[in-house]
Design an enzyme around this catalytic site. Structure first.
Site, PDB file in Angstrom:
ATOM      1  N   GLU A  29      -3.561  -9.407   4.166  1.00 43.23           N
ATOM      2  CA  GLU A  29      -4.303  -9.065   5.377  1.00 43.23           C
ATOM      3  C   GLU A  29      -5.404 -10.074   5.701  1.00 43.23           C
ATOM      4  OE1 GLU A  29      -3.311  -7.011   3.071  1.00 43.23           O
ATOM      5  OE2 GLU A  29      -2.724  -5.073   3.905  1.00 43.23           O
ATOM      6  N   GLU A  83       0.835  -1.212   0.000  1.00 42.68           N
ATOM      7  CA  GLU A  83       0.000   0.000   0.000  1.00 42.68           C
ATOM      8  C   GLU A  83       0.863   1.252   0.000  1.00 42.68           C
ATOM      9  OE1 GLU A  83      -2.258  -1.495   3.415  1.00 42.68           O
ATOM     10  OE2 GLU A  83      -4.062  -1.106   2.260  1.00 42.68           O
TER      11      GLU A  83
HETATM   12  N1  T1G Z   1       4.423  -6.813  11.979  1.00 44.18           N
HETATM   13  C1  T1G Z   1       5.168  -7.096  13.068  1.00 44.18           C
HETATM   14  N2  T1G Z   1       6.074  -8.098  13.135  1.00 44.18           N
HETATM   15  C2  T1G Z   1       6.235  -8.834  12.007  1.00 44.18           C
HETATM   16  C3  T1G Z   1       5.497  -8.600  10.832  1.00 44.18           C
HETATM   17  C4  T1G Z   1       4.562  -7.520  10.847  1.00 44.18           C
HETATM   18  N3  T1G Z   1       3.849  -7.202   9.771  1.00 44.18           N
HETATM   19  N4  T1G Z   1       5.896  -9.516   9.910  1.00 44.18           N
HETATM   20  C5  T1G Z   1       6.825 -10.280  10.484  1.00 44.18           C
HETATM   21  N5  T1G Z   1       7.042  -9.878  11.739  1.00 44.18           N
HETATM   22  C6  T1G Z   1       8.014 -10.440  12.681  1.00 44.18           C
HETATM   23  C7  T1G Z   1       7.675 -11.869  13.063  1.00 44.18           C
HETATM   24  O1  T1G Z   1       6.756 -11.886  14.127  1.00 44.18           O
HETATM   25  C8  T1G Z   1       9.048 -12.411  13.441  1.00 44.18           C
HETATM   26  O2  T1G Z   1       9.336 -11.899  14.731  1.00 44.18           O
HETATM   27  C9  T1G Z   1       9.995 -11.691  12.471  1.00 44.18           C
HETATM   28  O3  T1G Z   1       9.278 -10.529  12.014  1.00 44.18           O
HETATM   29  C10 T1G Z   1      10.359 -12.548  11.283  1.00 44.18           C
HETATM   30  O4  T1G Z   1       9.122 -12.994  10.730  1.00 44.18           O
HETATM   31  C11 T1G Z   1      -2.777  -1.523   7.136  1.00 44.18           C
HETATM   32  C12 T1G Z   1      -3.384  -3.884   8.247  1.00 44.18           C
HETATM   33  C13 T1G Z   1       7.424 -10.986   5.946  1.00 44.18           C
HETATM   34  C14 T1G Z   1       7.021 -13.159   4.769  1.00 44.18           C
HETATM   35  O5  T1G Z   1       0.724 -10.037   7.001  1.00 44.18           O
HETATM   36  O6  T1G Z   1       4.292 -12.910   6.199  1.00 44.18           O
HETATM   37  O7  T1G Z   1      -0.250  -4.315   6.746  1.00 44.18           O
HETATM   38  O8  T1G Z   1       9.561 -14.102  15.936  1.00 44.18           O
HETATM   39  O9  T1G Z   1       9.574 -15.426  11.138  1.00 44.18           O
HETATM   40  O10 T1G Z   1       9.606 -16.465   7.681  1.00 44.18           O
HETATM   41  O11 T1G Z   1      -3.345  -2.799   5.288  1.00 44.18           O
HETATM   42  O12 T1G Z   1       6.933 -12.458   8.419  1.00 44.18           O
HETATM   43  O13 T1G Z   1      11.586 -12.936  15.024  1.00 44.18           O
HETATM   44  O14 T1G Z   1      10.335 -11.956  16.979  1.00 44.18           O
HETATM   45  O15 T1G Z   1       7.696 -14.664   9.622  1.00 44.18           O
HETATM   46  O16 T1G Z   1      11.223 -14.708   6.776  1.00 44.18           O
HETATM   47  C15 T1G Z   1       0.345  -7.368   6.567  1.00 44.18           C
HETATM   48  C16 T1G Z   1       3.338 -10.825   7.785  1.00 44.18           C
HETATM   49  C17 T1G Z   1       0.243  -6.831   7.953  1.00 44.18           C
HETATM   50  C18 T1G Z   1       3.051 -10.013   6.530  1.00 44.18           C
HETATM   51  C19 T1G Z   1       8.813 -12.956   6.484  1.00 44.18           C
HETATM   52  N6  T1G Z   1       1.592  -8.071   6.404  1.00 44.18           N
HETATM   53  N7  T1G Z   1       4.693 -11.334   7.781  1.00 44.18           N
HETATM   54  O17 T1G Z   1       8.756 -14.322   6.785  1.00 44.18           O
HETATM   55  O18 T1G Z   1      10.117 -14.369   8.922  1.00 44.18           O
HETATM   56  S1  T1G Z   1      -1.307  -6.078   8.236  1.00 44.18           S
HETATM   57  C20 T1G Z   1       1.688  -9.383   6.675  1.00 44.18           C
HETATM   58  C21 T1G Z   1       5.044 -12.393   6.996  1.00 44.18           C
HETATM   59  C22 T1G Z   1      -1.272  -4.691   7.272  1.00 44.18           C
HETATM   60  C23 T1G Z   1      -2.399  -2.731   6.332  1.00 44.18           C
HETATM   61  C24 T1G Z   1      -2.559  -4.018   7.048  1.00 44.18           C
HETATM   62  C25 T1G Z   1       6.440 -12.913   7.180  1.00 44.18           C
HETATM   63  C26 T1G Z   1       7.416 -12.484   6.077  1.00 44.18           C
HETATM   64  P1  T1G Z   1      10.263 -12.778  15.730  1.00 44.18           P
HETATM   65  P2  T1G Z   1       9.058 -14.458  10.134  1.00 44.18           P
HETATM   66  P3  T1G Z   1       9.983 -15.046   7.497  1.00 44.18           P
END
Ligand code: T1G
Length: 699
Positions: free
Chosen positions: A125, A105
């Site tokens: 999301e 976004e």
């Molecule tokens: N927010 C906070 N922490 C996050 C995070 C996020 N979006 N994504 C990952 N982490 C942390 C995770 O908890 C872990 O922490 C570390 O990063 C490594 O993650 C307004 C509302 C990017 C593909 O849904 O899919 O945007 O355990 O182990 O396997 O419209 O993380 O090390 O302490 O998963 O290499 C939308 C979610 C959010 C993407 C990487 N975005 N993340 O995978 O590492 S909502 C998502 C992932 C949003 C807006 C809306 C994956 C990754 P720790 P990991 P990975």
């Protein structure tokens, strides 16, 4: 500048860099840093254009999910995205890694987007029970069209850079260094006097987006979206994008985002997101415990499980020695593996050449001597303790020192198996779930003497073969099956009390389970559960315990595989079978069990409170480390819908006092054997606490 956002200039191009490890999530400090950097860029007369780029392994991976349960601090993301777009000078987003959710976004708020070929972009999301709440539902249809935008938002799956380029989401692919390439691209845009292209002002091509289109799309998404709240909200936002002016449609997006965020569905799905990352954190196994090297794997048993297990390692490019007792068994197993891969070729998931390469990694053998160099051996033979002991004694002699000896047992006592070897520290459980090459869940069973580095190795391997590896302790059924058995027990008890199997299954299905309890037994095999219960030394001293499993097994009604079980099967269609009702009536009479009228509410309570109570027990006993671990096991191995969060999260949403009172109600009716409340549940209920609070207090 801020400590997570920096501003530099290369010639007449400003470079705004976000550096907020691990995934550049758009938390408050990042949003504020970018906000101020845009102001700095706007005021910087020497900068004609700007590049927005990220340090580390990925472009912004989304809003900071951990902030959703706290009050939002300005600048919030939708306002920041609009500020990017309103900037009077041209801004280019430079994407690598995974630009997801708020990350994409943010990139769509920029005027142009470039990416390296390996980058992926997506709006996942929906996996968190949310919708893209920073204008994604409005900007993505303007760039990629309505169908592509809906597909991406409802599936939650990212697309690669080439696909994004082809669909207008990314404007150009950068070869080589992203920063240099992005700066050069910005310079080119300036030189060509490219317009400031504001996505929100682009038209949505609604020519295909008729009422019939949306109706058909809803029909197609129904199966995967069944029971979930967010998907329908996303479709409504896209309908608004087609029918309303941008600002009005954006207002709808904001309202629907808040509805999603406030839903228990989203709380549940966000809980699972973090719980699935928590499972690899083992209190007494820190990063100081090095995993052993595992390059070669052996699997004992080429049956359904052994073949499926082998495929997980073959898919990770690891050679697998596959041992069977006789040539026929080995050839049969190899044939099944080939057939499974041929199905992948037919679906276009792999080429015929890749199939042969993969199969070339298998070293079939009948000789334990061929296991001498294996780093890991996984036993997947018949679920019988005597046979497993024999196999492990043989492995102990055949395998090199330091080789990890794993059992795929689904219930048996790992310590008893380890005791027949001279190396109990190398013995571990790796419980795969059928079909082993498909199901995500892997229970890693820690024996009393399993070495910490053996556990670290198994946890690492789980990630390597893309499994959700959860560490569990030793008891009959470990965590998954142990917590699942009471659910089956109650289902079968209610059939004896006169409730039809399909009625019970419908209540479970309506609650969200992928299949009802009786359909699951038919799928796995009535005989499989019969044998499991027969091996259970500590099984409840109750002749009615899963009585129908015993009786149907004795009648050869083994489920889908024999065409009849709890249902009769016409092809794969399960049809209620009046014979089973009659069998149950006779068994109930013999057991002195009176028929009762049982409503859906009681059916639901008895199924899920029984599960919750056992889940509390495995936590009390330390068989599971955290409530979230139990939840992850059920969301990844037992078809529990992610919008329920898992048995323990669900109990918290109901309120533990309500669950406790319900269990006490059934205790009064059915006695202590099954309905004595777990001490942990009783304590938390009386304190007005939750499993989540209990877990938090222990970290
Ligand atoms: N927010 C906070 N922490 C996050 C995070 C996020 N979006 N994504 C990952 N982490 C942390 C995770 O908890 C872990 O922490 C570390 O990063 C490594 O993650 C307004 C509302 C990017 C593909 O849904 O899919 O945007 O355990 O182990 O396997 O419209 O993380 O090390 O302490 O998963 O290499 C939308 C979610 C959010 C993407 C990487 N975005 N993340 O995978 O590492 S909502 C998502 C992932 C949003 C807006 C809306 C994956 C990754 P720790 P990991 P990975």
């Amino acid at each position: 500048m801020s400590d997570v956002v920096s501003y530099a200039r290369e010639g007449n191009i400003a470079v705004i860099t976000i550096d907020n490890p691990p995934v550049n999530a758009m938390g408050y400090s990042t949003r504020l840093g970018v906000w101020n950097a845009i102001d700095q860029f706007a005021a910087d007369g020497a900068a004609q254009a700007a590049v927005l780029i990220c340090a580390g392994r990925t472009f912004i991976a989304g809003a900071d999910i951990s902030e959703f349960d706290k009050p939002i601090q300005d600048p919030w993301l939708p306002a920041l995205v609009q500020k990017l777009e309103d900037c009077p000078k041209l801004i280019v987003a430079a994407i690598h890694g995974t630009a997801l959710g708020g990350g994409l976004e943010t990139a769509m708020g920029c005027h142009y987007r470039c990416a390296v070929a390996a980058a992926k972009v997506g709006l996942p999301e929906v996996n968190l029970g949310l919708l893209p709440g920073a204008s994604g539902t409005q900007r993505l249809p303007r760039l990629a069209g309505v169908q592509k935008a809906l597909d991406m938002m409802i599936s939650g799956k990212p697309v690669g850079a080439a696909d994004a380029h082809q669909n207008g989401i990314v404007d150009t692919i950068i070869d080589g260094d992203l920063r240099a390439g992005a700066v050069a691209y910005a310079e080119k845009l300036i030189a060509e006097m490219a317009p400031i292209r504001r996505v929100s002002r682009l038209p949505v091509d609604g020519s295909q987006a008729t009422l019939e289109f949306f109706a058909e799309f809803r029909r197609q998404m129904q199966r995967q979206a069944r029971g979930f709240f967010a998907p329908e909200q996303i479709v409504k936002c896209v309908e608004a994008a087609v029918t309303l002016p941008y600002d009005q449609a954006l207002k709808q997006e904001r309202e629907r985002f808040e509805l999603c965020k406030a839903s228990t569905h989203s709380a549940a799905q966000r809980h699972l997101f973090f719980a699935e990352r928590e499972i690899s954190k083992i209190p007494d196994i820190g990063k100081d415990v090095a995993a052993r090297r595992v390059e070669s794997v052996a699997v004992i048993g080429a049956g359904t499980m052994g073949g499926g297990i082998a495929m997980n390692f073959l898919n990770a490019g690891m050679p697998v020695t596959l041992l069977e007792m006789d040539r026929n068994g080995l050839d049969r197993g190899l044939g099944v593996i080939r057939k499974n891969y041929e199905a992948n070729v037919k679906k276009g998931r792999m080429t015929a050449e890749q199939l042969e390469q993969t199969l070339g990694l298998i070293r079939p053998t009948l000789d334990y001597g061929d296991l001498a160099n294996a780093d890991l051996v996984i036993e997947a033979v018949f679920e019988n303790m005597a046979i497993k002991k024999e196999v492990f004694a043989t492995l102990d002699a055949a395998c090199k020192p330091g080789a990890i000896l794993a059992s795929n047992t689904s219930t048996l006592d790992l310590n008893e198996i380890a005791a027949v070897t001279r190396r109990p520290e190398d013995v571990i459980g790796m419980h795969f779930f059928a079909p082993a090459n498909v199901m995500q869940l892997l229970e890693i069973v820690r024996g009393a003497r399993t070495a910490r580095d053996a556990i670290a190795t198994a946890m690492d391997l789980a990630k390597r073969i893309r499994k959700v590896g959860v560490l569990v302790g030793v008891c009959f059924g470990f965590v998954g099956n142990r917590v699942f058995f009471p659910y089956l027990r109650e289902a079968q008890r209610m059939i004896l009390e006169g409730v039809a199997p399909d009625h019970i299954d419908k209540v479970a299905w309506d609650w969200g389970m992928a299949m009802g309890p009786n359909a699951v037994v038919d799928l796995s095999g009535v005989d499989v559960f019969y044998k499991l219960f027969s091996e259970w030394k500590g099984r409840p001293d109750d002749p009615a315990f899963c009585r129908l499993t015993t009786v149907l097994n004795g009648l050869g009604r083994l489920g889908q595989k024999s065409g009849r079980g709890f249902y009769k099967y016409e092809g794969r269609d399960a049809v209620p079978d009046p014979e089973v009702i009659e069998i149950a009536r006779q068994e109930a009479a013999a057991l002195g069990i009176a028929a009762r009228t049982i409503g859906d509410g009681e059916i639901e309570e008895r199924l899920f409170y029984a599960m919750i109570n056992e889940g509390a027990r495995v936590l009390e006993e330390g068989i599971a480390l955290r409530p979230g671990d139990v939840d992850v096991i059920f969301a990844n191995g037992y078809g529990l819908p992610r919008y329920r969060g898992g048995p323990m999260f669900y109990a918290d949403t109901l309120g533990l006092k309500r669950v406790y009172d319900g269990i006490c109600k059934y205790r009064a009716q059915y006695g202590d054997l099954y309905w004595t409340p777990s001490l942990l549940l009783e304590k938390l209920a009386q304190e007005g606490s939750t499993f989540a609070a209990w877990a938090k207090a222990r970290t």
